[in-house]
Design a protein around this motif. Structure first.
Motif, PDB file in Angstrom:
ATOM      1  N   ILE A  96      13.510  12.127  10.150  1.00 24.94           N
ATOM      2  CA  ILE A  96      12.978  11.752   8.739  1.00 24.94           C
ATOM      3  C   ILE A  96      12.320  10.449   8.839  1.00 24.94           C
ATOM      4  CG2 ILE A  96      13.963  11.161   6.406  1.00 24.94           C
ATOM      5  CD1 ILE A  96      16.198  12.683   6.899  1.00 24.94           C
ATOM      6  N   GLY A  97      12.725   9.503   9.568  1.00 26.36           N
ATOM      7  CA  GLY A  97      12.292   8.276   9.755  1.00 26.36           C
ATOM      8  C   GLY A  97      10.967   8.090  10.510  1.00 26.36           C
ATOM      9  N   VAL A  98      10.699   8.747  11.473  1.00 24.31           N
ATOM     10  CA  VAL A  98       9.755   8.522  12.141  1.00 24.31           C
ATOM     11  C   VAL A  98       8.256   9.426  11.500  1.00 24.31           C
ATOM     12  CG1 VAL A  98       8.510   9.192  14.481  1.00 24.31           C
ATOM     13  CG2 VAL A  98      10.792   8.442  14.301  1.00 24.31           C
ATOM     14  N   THR A  99       8.551  10.106  10.545  1.00 17.91           N
ATOM     15  CA  THR A  99       7.561  10.254   9.766  1.00 17.91           C
ATOM     16  C   THR A  99       6.618   9.309   9.113  1.00 17.91           C
ATOM     17  OG1 THR A  99       8.647  11.126   7.826  1.00 17.91           O
ATOM     18  CG2 THR A  99       8.357  12.868   9.279  1.00 17.91           C
ATOM     19  N   SER A 100       7.325   8.148   8.871  1.00 19.42           N
ATOM     20  CA  SER A 100       6.607   7.132   8.108  1.00 19.42           C
ATOM     21  C   SER A 100       5.687   6.478   9.202  1.00 19.42           C
ATOM     22  CB  SER A 100       7.765   6.004   7.556  1.00 19.42           C
ATOM     23  OG  SER A 100       8.504   5.434   8.846  1.00 19.42           O
ATOM     24  N   VAL A 101       6.033   6.557  10.479  1.00 19.02           N
ATOM     25  CA  VAL A 101       4.928   6.061  11.337  1.00 19.02           C
ATOM     26  C   VAL A 101       3.718   6.753  11.514  1.00 19.02           C
ATOM     27  CG1 VAL A 101       4.590   5.119  13.930  1.00 19.02           C
ATOM     28  CG2 VAL A 101       6.955   5.292  12.797  1.00 19.02           C
ATOM     29  N   LEU A 102       3.893   8.157  11.435  1.00 23.15           N
ATOM     30  CA  LEU A 102       2.811   9.058  11.377  1.00 23.15           C
ATOM     31  C   LEU A 102       1.853   8.580  10.054  1.00 23.15           C
ATOM     32  CD1 LEU A 102       4.919  12.361  12.347  1.00 23.15           C
ATOM     33  CD2 LEU A 102       3.242  10.973  13.770  1.00 23.15           C
ATOM     34  N   PHE A 103       2.764   8.647   8.969  1.00 24.51           N
ATOM     35  CA  PHE A 103       2.038   8.169   7.714  1.00 24.51           C
ATOM     36  C   PHE A 103       1.182   7.112   7.513  1.00 24.51           C
ATOM     37  CE2 PHE A 103       1.928   6.125   3.466  1.00 24.51           C
ATOM     38  CZ  PHE A 103       1.685   7.144   2.789  1.00 24.51           C
ATOM     39  N   ALA A 104       1.819   5.912   8.198  1.00 25.52           N
ATOM     40  CA  ALA A 104       1.178   4.738   8.347  1.00 25.52           C
ATOM     41  C   ALA A 104      -0.134   4.646   9.253  1.00 25.52           C
ATOM     42  CB  ALA A 104       2.055   3.484   8.903  1.00 25.52           C
ATOM     43  N   PHE A 105       0.002   5.170  10.336  1.00 26.82           N
ATOM     44  CA  PHE A 105      -1.043   5.307  11.320  1.00 26.82           C
ATOM     45  C   PHE A 105      -2.168   6.241  10.875  1.00 26.82           C
ATOM     46  CE2 PHE A 105       1.764   2.367  13.794  1.00 26.82           C
ATOM     47  CZ  PHE A 105       0.910   1.541  14.471  1.00 26.82           C
ATOM     48  N   MET A 106      -1.819   7.402  10.273  1.00 25.24           N
ATOM     49  CA  MET A 106      -2.927   8.322  10.178  1.00 25.24           C
ATOM     50  C   MET A 106      -3.616   7.509   8.871  1.00 25.24           C
ATOM     51  SD  MET A 106      -2.975  12.400   9.539  1.00 25.24           S
ATOM     52  CE  MET A 106      -2.316  12.637  11.286  1.00 25.24           C
ATOM     53  N   LEU A 107      -2.949   6.897   7.936  1.00 22.94           N
ATOM     54  CA  LEU A 107      -3.537   6.367   6.711  1.00 22.94           C
ATOM     55  C   LEU A 107      -4.496   5.334   7.464  1.00 22.94           C
ATOM     56  CD1 LEU A 107      -1.989   5.172   3.455  1.00 22.94           C
ATOM     57  CD2 LEU A 107      -3.228   3.499   4.956  1.00 22.94           C
ATOM     58  N   GLY A 108      -4.100   4.482   8.257  1.00 22.45           N
ATOM     59  CA  GLY A 108      -4.831   3.457   8.684  1.00 22.45           C
ATOM     60  C   GLY A 108      -6.271   4.009   9.555  1.00 22.45           C
ATOM     61  N   ALA A 109      -6.037   4.938  10.260  1.00 21.40           N
ATOM     62  CA  ALA A 109      -7.228   5.712  10.878  1.00 21.40           C
ATOM     63  C   ALA A 109      -8.041   6.351   9.931  1.00 21.40           C
ATOM     64  CB  ALA A 109      -6.641   6.777  12.080  1.00 21.40           C
ATOM     65  N   ALA A 110      -7.552   6.833   8.815  1.00 19.21           N
ATOM     66  CA  ALA A 110      -8.502   7.568   7.967  1.00 19.21           C
ATOM     67  C   ALA A 110      -9.328   6.618   7.242  1.00 19.21           C
ATOM     68  CB  ALA A 110      -7.992   8.339   7.049  1.00 19.21           C
ATOM     69  N   ARG A 111      -8.797   5.225   6.955  1.00 16.94           N
ATOM     70  CA  ARG A 111      -9.250   4.252   6.109  1.00 16.94           C
ATOM     71  C   ARG A 111     -10.315   3.684   6.907  1.00 16.94           C
ATOM     72  NH1 ARG A 111      -6.069   6.896   3.809  1.00 16.94           N
ATOM     73  NH2 ARG A 111      -5.627   6.819   1.575  1.00 16.94           N
ATOM     74  N   ILE A 112     -10.139   3.281   8.152  1.00 12.74           N
ATOM     75  CA  ILE A 112     -11.137   2.744   9.129  1.00 12.74           C
ATOM     76  C   ILE A 112     -12.206   3.728   9.200  1.00 12.74           C
ATOM     77  CG2 ILE A 112     -11.424   2.140  11.602  1.00 12.74           C
ATOM     78  CD1 ILE A 112      -8.803   0.780  11.439  1.00 12.74           C
ATOM     79  N   TRP A 113     -12.084   5.016   9.335  1.00 16.56           N
ATOM     80  CA  TRP A 113     -13.335   5.826   9.504  1.00 16.56           C
ATOM     81  C   TRP A 113     -14.026   5.690   8.308  1.00 16.56           C
ATOM     82  CZ3 TRP A 113     -12.089  11.556  12.247  1.00 16.56           C
ATOM     83  CH2 TRP A 113     -13.306  12.014  12.306  1.00 16.56           C
ATOM     84  N   PHE A 114     -13.365   6.109   7.117  1.00 19.52           N
ATOM     85  CA  PHE A 114     -14.173   5.869   5.825  1.00 19.52           C
ATOM     86  C   PHE A 114     -15.006   4.695   5.531  1.00 19.52           C
ATOM     87  CE2 PHE A 114     -14.069   4.302   1.586  1.00 19.52           C
ATOM     88  CZ  PHE A 114     -14.772   5.589   0.589  1.00 19.52           C
TER      89      PHE A 114
END
Length: 499
Positions: A349-367
């Motif tokens: 359950i908990g490790v999904t939040s790491v996926l959430f945080a870093f994919m959010l960061g990567a997508a917004r840097i790309w943007f």
């Protein structure tokens, strides 16, 4: 404008602050605790549930706690510099945007291109670790995946297939695969799933993330509060195992060099706080809340990391901690099966939040790169239905799914840290440069003892880069060379600053 002038052109701080107040690309829906949850979510994950045990077994022994302390101390120096920038320039893009304001366009491109890969690879590493814990739960329920779907190919198996594909070319033949592992289906599936979650409304994902982080912290506290009663101090001796060198490969393990190597590898587990700064334009009060969230998330995470490291190496010998579900394995070895399963559930359950945080960061840097014209504007189109950068997010989901499915965790983890460490060096140097150039700026947060803190952050980051294996440098140079080709072929001419 001359060639050198193009490389150093930049927006002023005042211009960025004005744009931050008028932009409407995203909806401002995130408060302090949601931002802090993104930060904690980015920091606490595979570092606790996988790498703490693996690095104890491979490099540091019980002194893995010192590895985390070294990495965390260097990260804290950079975090203080990030906090000052976050309050000063509350714009999507994090270190990329900060570099654009101080060092100019080319340096900013290098940082952004660098972090784009680093964040994506963190998602892949975490997805692989997440898969290991899911399979612990499935196995305990009597469900077993086919062997081909359990894990990615080993390095030797991948080399075998590459050799078969491209021919021998005079090299020695590589032995055929010794196992049936081919593709980590669960790791690939969760990467795609998180990308879809991030494509829908940001506040939905943020609420889910906050709940997940709360469950994860409870799970970590359970590890510490139960495990402390099973600690055998004999497992901590020697605390720093003697240095050994593998006769066949020449690779060394343990000793103080091993502690430093361990710090270099686990470093990516203590820098997730910077992902929350990429959500600046989605924060309700960015100049007030971003600095607070950066420091609060790192402080909470470091206490938990060190406590778990000591408990893990105290309840079992460090040599038993090399698996992909090392925390669950440790409690299984002392007969606490129920806790092993509970930890696996909390990790899933908990490790999904790491996926959430870093994919959010990567997508917004790309943007941000695309919005500034350094990448095609097609990537800077916000979904009219969901108000999110859907295009880069979904592309990242597919990319990270392929990496997580095909590559073993060790191969991917080696690639992660060098880029972020380089960005930290630039951020710390930029803060000092900005203090000299623009002492007049109103700063909502000021890095304390900046002429001590920032150089220390640079020194720690440089030392950790030194501890990385040589193959990491080779792959980093290849990625940077590709970035330079893209910038000089496209970005330098299409940049919004070119007009």
């Amino acid at each position: 404008m001359g060639f050198l002038g193009k490389l150093v052109r930049h927006k002023t701080i005042e211009q960025l602050q004005a744009e931050a107040g008028t932009r409407s690309d995203f909806r401002r829906v995130l408060g302090l605790w949601q931002l802090t949850a993104i930060g904690i979510g980015g920091i606490i994950g595979v570092g606790i549930f996988v790498l703490a045990g693996q690095q104890a077994a491979m490099n540091a022994g019980p002194a893995v706690a010192i590895s985390f302390l070294i990495a965390g101390f260097g990260s804290a120096c950079a975090a203080l510099c990030y906090a000052e920038f976050a309050g000063l320039i509350p714009v999507t893009g994090s270190a990329y945007t900060y570099g654009y304001a101080v060092l100019g366009e080319f340096a900013a491109w290098i940082i952004g291109w660098d972090l784009l890969l680093e964040y994506a690879l963190v998602v892949a590493v975490v997805a692989i670790g997440w898969s290991g814990y899911v399979q612990v739960l499935l196995n305990s329920a009597g469900v077993h995946l086919p062997e081909w779907a359990q894990q990615s190919m080993s390095a030797q198996t991948m080399q075998y297939y590459l050799q078969q594909l491209f021919g021998l070319h005079g090299s020695a033949a590589i032995a055929g695969p010794s196992d049936g592992h081919r593709f980590n289906v669960i790791a690939a599936a969760v990467s795609i799933g998180v990308a879809i979650l991030l494509t829908v409304r940001t506040e939905w994902g943020a609420r889910f993330n906050t709940l997940v982080v709360a469950i994860k912290v409870i799970g970590v506290l359970l590890v510490v509060l139960v495990g402390v009663f099973y600690i055998d101090p004999a497992n901590w001796h020697p605390f720093v195992p003697a240095r050994v060198v593998d006769a066949a490969s020449g690779v060394g393990h343990f000793g103080w060099s091993g502690v430093l190597t361990g710090a270099s590898v686990v470093f990516f587990a203590v820098f997730g706080y910077d992902t929350l700064t990429t959500a600046a334009e989605e924060s309700k009060h960015p100049q007030r809340d971003l600095p607070r969230a950066v420091l609060l998330s790192l402080a909470i995470a470091m206490v938990l990391y060190i406590a778990v490291s000591l408990v893990l190496t105290g309840i079992t010998h460090y040599s038993n901690l090399g698996g992909e579900a090392s925390v669950s394995d440790a409690f299984e070895q002392i007969g606490l099966h129920w806790l092993s399963v509970a930890i696996a559930a909390a990790a899933v359950i908990g490790v999904t939040s790491v996926l959430f945080a870093f994919m959010l960061g990567a997508a917004r840097i790309w943007f941000a790169l695309a919005r500034d014209g350094l990448l095609p504007a097609w990537f800077a189109k916000v979904s009219p239905r969901f108000g999110t950068p859907a295009r880069p997010t979904l592309i990242l989901g597919v990319f990270t799914a392929l990496v997580a499915g095909l590559l073993p965790i060790g191969e991917v983890a080696e690639l992660v840290n060098i880029g972020t460490l380089s960005a930290f060096i630039i951020i710390c140097a930029s803060i000092m440069l900005l203090r000299v150039r623009r002492p007049d700026l109103q700063r909502n947060f000021r890095t304390p003892a900046v002429w001590f803190t920032a150089p220390l952050g640079i020194a720690f980051s440089a030392a950790l880069i030194y501890g990385l294996p040589w193959i990491t440098y080779e792959r980093f140079i290849i990625w940077m060379a590709l970035g330079c080709v893209i910038y000089f072929a496209y970005g330098i001419r299409r940049s919004k600053m070119a007009g």
